[in-house]
Motif scaffolding. Sequence first.
Motif, PDB file in Angstrom:
ATOM      1  N   ARG A 290     -35.950   8.587  16.051  1.00  0.00           N
ATOM      2  CA  ARG A 290     -37.102   7.708  16.139  1.00  0.00           C
ATOM      3  C   ARG A 290     -36.876   6.377  15.427  1.00  0.00           C
ATOM      4  N   ARG A 291     -35.999   6.379  14.418  1.00  0.00           N
ATOM      5  CA  ARG A 291     -35.847   5.166  13.613  1.00  0.00           C
ATOM      6  C   ARG A 291     -35.031   4.083  14.315  1.00  0.00           C
ATOM      7  N   LEU A 292     -34.198   4.484  15.278  1.00  0.00           N
ATOM      8  CA  LEU A 292     -33.346   3.505  15.942  1.00  0.00           C
ATOM      9  C   LEU A 292     -34.143   2.540  16.818  1.00  0.00           C
ATOM     10  N   PRO A 293     -35.016   3.003  17.723  1.00  0.00           N
ATOM     11  CA  PRO A 293     -35.803   2.028  18.492  1.00  0.00           C
ATOM     12  C   PRO A 293     -36.737   1.197  17.636  1.00  0.00           C
ATOM     13  N   ARG A 294     -37.219   1.789  16.527  1.00  0.00           N
ATOM     14  CA  ARG A 294     -38.078   1.020  15.637  1.00  0.00           C
ATOM     15  C   ARG A 294     -37.283  -0.112  14.971  1.00  0.00           C
ATOM     16  N   MET A 295     -36.047   0.177  14.602  1.00  0.00           N
ATOM     17  CA  MET A 295     -35.214  -0.865  13.981  1.00  0.00           C
ATOM     18  C   MET A 295     -34.873  -1.954  15.005  1.00  0.00           C
TER      19      MET A 295
END
Length: 361
Positions: A290-295
């Motif tokens: 989940r953190r990759l698209p948010r970054m």
Amino acid sequence: MQRVEDSLERGISGSDQGPILEDKEHQLIVDCNTLSVDIDNEITIIHNFIRDKYKLKHPLLESRVHHPIDHARVVQKIGNEMDLTLVDLKGILPSADIMWITMAEATTSGEPLSEENLVKTIEACNRAISLDATKNKILDFLKSRMGYIAPNLASVVGSAVASKLIGTAGGLGALAKMPACNVMLLGAKKKNMSGFSTAAVQSRVGYLEETEVFQSTPPSLRSTSRIIAAKSTLAARIDSIRRDPAGKAGKNLLEEIAKKIEKLQQLPPARRPKPLPTPDSVPKKKRGGRRLPRMKEIYAQTNIMKLANRMQFGVPEEGSLGNGLGKGYGLLGQAGNGKLRVSVSAGQSKLSTKIAKRWEI
């Protein structure tokens, strides 16, 4: 010289064929080395006398013929003759030198010598030629005894060249003390090309170019004369202290020279193509979740940045300092009304909505 002639006629007896000659024979060899040096000095003095006397007749002859004996033979052959086309100099000088001397005699204004000076000059020429013949007898004597005087040096360069080296250096002891760079130039003659190119002329080597090793070497590797000179110096030093009368060290040095020349003639090894590295079959760990698209959303390029990096053809760009100076704005503010219009993308609106919900009270 009478002792030398008697020794040449007698030859080497069976009793003298030991590793070391008798003291009387060895003393004769030492005297011959000293005599050869004295003969060279005497020939030099006579050559200077002939050159000074014959300069009035042919001023440019000494600049073309450098060797003292050749100069004496040419002067003896020409004499007081003014027309050199009537003088046959074949067998004494090369044809190019003969043509040069003939042309130089025609252009320079020389005067014939007086009868007294001519007699003295011809007598000096005869004496120089006689001394040269005496020196050749000494060299023949040293050549016949070279296998017993310097067996190691004779194994490296041969008996004839060894006798010339010892005779020119002034004895085996003087040759042993001489550095290899000077041994390489013993017997070298300066070549006068008379304005022609010296690019294809070999470097002056001297007596070492008469050795069998040097003659069997290709012309592209004639620089191996340094190796021959170095090994010859080592062999002369071994013979000077009589360390190896059998000549085994000289044979070993000759084998070393042959191996070095053979190694220089070998072609360099071919360059092999470098293979590619082995591919890594282990799967690599990549960041995800989940953190990759948010970054990506946080660091994504906005429309403002896209417009600032884009320019319109033929339209001047506004800058922070005005008139295109400072940091440029690109297509920003070029809608026509002078106001900055920014369109918010869907990703940016979604991110701002989440942030607003987080900070709601």
